[in-house]
Design an enzyme around this catalytic site. Structure first.
Site, PDB file in Angstrom:
ATOM      1  N   GLY A  33       0.807  -1.209   0.000  1.00 15.41           N
ATOM      2  CA  GLY A  33       0.000   0.000   0.000  1.00 15.41           C
ATOM      3  C   GLY A  33       0.843   1.263   0.000  1.00 15.41           C
ATOM      4  N   HIS A  70       4.864 -21.954   7.275  1.00 17.86           N
ATOM      5  CA  HIS A  70       6.277 -21.698   7.558  1.00 17.86           C
ATOM      6  C   HIS A  70       6.778 -22.782   8.491  1.00 17.86           C
ATOM      7  CE1 HIS A  70      10.010 -19.711   8.550  1.00 17.86           C
ATOM      8  NE2 HIS A  70       9.743 -18.786   7.641  1.00 17.86           N
ATOM      9  N   ARG A 126       9.805 -24.324   1.334  1.00 22.25           N
ATOM     10  CA  ARG A 126       9.086 -24.383   2.605  1.00 22.25           C
ATOM     11  C   ARG A 126       8.062 -25.506   2.685  1.00 22.25           C
ATOM     12  NH1 ARG A 126       8.128 -17.861   3.466  1.00 22.25           N
ATOM     13  NH2 ARG A 126      10.278 -17.385   4.032  1.00 22.25           N
ATOM     14  N   ARG A 154       5.267 -20.198  -2.476  1.00 27.42           N
ATOM     15  CA  ARG A 154       6.120 -19.018  -2.642  1.00 27.42           C
ATOM     16  C   ARG A 154       7.562 -19.305  -2.257  1.00 27.42           C
ATOM     17  NH1 ARG A 154       8.029 -15.182   0.754  1.00 27.42           N
ATOM     18  NH2 ARG A 154       6.677 -15.788   2.492  1.00 27.42           N
ATOM     19  N   SER A 186       8.306 -12.321  -1.283  1.00 26.81           N
ATOM     20  CA  SER A 186       7.121 -11.551  -0.873  1.00 26.81           C
ATOM     21  C   SER A 186       7.435 -10.061  -0.809  1.00 26.81           C
ATOM     22  CB  SER A 186       6.579 -12.047   0.467  1.00 26.81           C
ATOM     23  OG  SER A 186       7.522 -11.876   1.505  1.00 26.81           O
ATOM     24  N   LEU A 187       8.560  -9.699  -0.203  1.00 30.02           N
ATOM     25  CA  LEU A 187       8.935  -8.283  -0.168  1.00 30.02           C
ATOM     26  C   LEU A 187       9.216  -7.761  -1.569  1.00 30.02           C
ATOM     27  CD1 LEU A 187      11.270  -8.157   2.983  1.00 30.02           C
ATOM     28  CD2 LEU A 187       8.993  -7.132   2.742  1.00 30.02           C
TER      29      LEU A 187
END
Length: 535
Positions: A14, A235, A272, A367, A372-373
């Site tokens: 955002g 995770h 993962r 993922r 993700s970042l």
């Protein structure tokens, strides 16, 4: 009205979207149900992937291939290629605005290897990477003078139909948590950046209490589609007692996973889903599982893993320099979300989405750690630019009729619900059912049992009223609205998981243990709950 872009959600995606929309000439209003510094982005500790130096044997092409392999043939190769190619520029931009990355002795950005990666490509700031990025982005938004409305809860997306039947966005209705008043924000375009939905698993999630899928549920109600909702990444290393995340950076630095016998039973740097399944199987044998970083030494732990050490001491009363850290897998990241195209646009004109609430088809069935970042920076930027461009060209300016009254009536109706059943108790039950039946391993019977429970909860909502009838800071009401959204999201997860009769990535069906090429497609769920598949 000037071309206004409303951004709902003030986490990393955002904030990036807001900055880029503002820099492209739009009037931006950033809305968040809490405060930006409390967003889930701060829990992304391990790093942000980017190949900064191909002379070390790593390459952008290897980053692409690692991502596609982790996604288990369910990612869009062009989207993945774009994200990985943009990664070095994304990190350079973060560096330029002041993100305090850790440095090598020759002052280059430090990088570490995470699970599933060919090389050390995760750029990090100790084990606070997401937090440092988040705070820097927030500082930039403040410096740019972007309007931020805190403590506003998203009620509905406001749309109008075209003559063709297609909808276009007109704004959002919000509940001001402080005053209890319904507020209407008109907008030329809206960006949803409301995060994921793993709090459906309640206490078996690493996520904050805010990860309740509000934006996804609102988008569904407005007529958007969601995809790949069955893919929930667990995770491997959450603290056993609290589900607090212990970052992959601990394993990337050389941490070992041990069972009760002191045996290593899995390659800690596998993707993962594979590590989580291995831990699940050990626990099923009666083993306790531990993360061991003692051999890394006190100095290294204090310098590179200070947050992990602090969390272990605080929540498990163990010092990782001397003791084993008891862990378990927990729901962490949700690959599914609102269906978007290459412009981050949904099926509703003028409605965009970015971050964990959106499905850009870059994560597929599982993922890759460190992406993700990267996703929130790359696609947050695209969403901001494209929403600003759309807003400039938007010609619809009629007033939103009756929106405030409709939302006020809905709130009043909820306050009139009978308070015969505690929705807090049902929320706890929902978490238990999901962890047991919709967890790392699944089967048809367990999934159908969970679906029946969810649908019964939905039908019983009028009996689950709120005891607090006040207006100001009515957290009881907000939590009811979140629970209602979680049930909507939970149903889409289950419908998708039942439909996908195979095992792929984070979705493992005991009754269909093989990967089936006929399911090499994306699960789509529409507002009516109809499930279909698209390539």
């Amino acid at each position: 009205m000037k071309s206004r872009v409303v951004v709902v959600g003030a986490g990393g995606a955002g904030l990036v979207a807001a900055l880029n929309a503002h820099q492209n000439g739009a009037e931006v209003v950033l809305v968040t149900k809490e405060y930006p510094t409390r967003s889930q982005t701060c829990m992304a500790q391990g790093g942000i992937n980017a190949v900064l130096n191909e002379t070390d044997g790593d390459s952008v092409e290897l980053h692409i291939q690692n991502t596609l392999k982790s996604a288990n043939a369910l990612a869009d190769e062009s989207a993945v290629s774009y994200m990985c190619q943009e990664a070095p520029k994304a990190v350079a931009w973060l560096d330029s605005i002041g993100v305090p990355f850790s440095r090598t002795p020759n002052s280059k950005i430090a990088q570490r290897k995470l699970g599933g990666a060919y090389g050390a490509r995760a750029c990090y700031a100790q084990d606070y990477t997401g937090l440092k990025i988040l705070h820097t982005l927030y500082d930039r938004c403040l410096a740019e003078g972007i309007e931020i409305l805190n403590e506003r809860y998203l009620l509905e997306l406001l749309t109008e139909p075209e003559q063709s039947g297609k909808k276009y966005i007109r704004g959002v209705s919000l509940l001001n948590k402080r005053s209890g008043e319904v507020e209407i924000l008109e907008a030329s375009s809206v960006i949803l950046a409301t995060g994921g939905y793993s709090r459906v698993y309640n206490t078996y999630s690493t996520n904050s209490l805010s990860s309740t899928g509000d934006g996804i549920a609102a988008a569904l109600r407005a007529g958007a589609r969601v995809s790949d909702m069955e893919f929930v990444q667990f995770h491997p290393t959450a603290l056993k007692g609290s589900s607090i995340l212990i970052s992959e950076s601990a394993r990337g630095a050389g941490g070992h996973l041990l069972n009760s016998k002191g045996e290593r039973f899995v390659d800690e740097l596998l993707p993962r889903d594979e590590v989580s399944k291995a831990i699940h199987d050990e626990i099923a044998k009666g083993e306790n599982i531990y993360l061991d970083i003692r051999h890394l030494g006190v100095e290294f732990i204090e310098k590179e893993l200070p947050q992990e050490a602090k969390l272990a001491k605080l929540y498990e009363n163990v010092d990782p320099a001397d003791d084993l850290i008891p862990i378990k897998p927990a729901a962490h990241y949700t690959m599914g979300g609102i269906e978007v195209d290459s412009n981050s646009s949904t099926s509703i004109e003028g409605l965009f989405a970015a971050g964990e609430c959106a499905n850009h088809r870059v994560h597929g069935a599982n993922r890759l750690g460190g992406n993700s970042l990267l996703e929130i920076v790359v696609f947050g930027k695209e969403a901001g630019i494209n929403a600003a461009k759309y807003a400039k060209n938007a010609t619809k300016d009629e007033a939103i009729l009756e929106a405030k009254e409709l939302s006020e009536n809905e709130i009043a109706e909820i306050k009139r619900y009978a308070n015969e059943i505690s929705f807090y108790e049902k929320q706890a039950i929902l978490g238990e059912i999901f962890y047991k039946n919709v967890g790392i391993k699944r089967d048809k019977g367990a999934l159908q049992e969970a679906l029946k429970e969810v649908q019964e909860m939905k039908s019983s909502l009028p009996k689950m009223g709120v005891s607090d009838k006040t207006k100001e800071y009515n957290t009881n009401l907000i939590e009811f609205l979140e629970f209602k959204n979680m049930l909507t999201v939970a149903e889409t997860i289950l419908l998708s998981a039942i439909s996908r009769q195979e095992s792929r990535g984070a979705h493992f069906r005991v009754d269909f243990p093989a990967t089936d090429k006929k399911f090499r497609a994306h699960t789509i769920v529409d507002a009516e709950g109809v499930v279909s598949y698209e390539n």
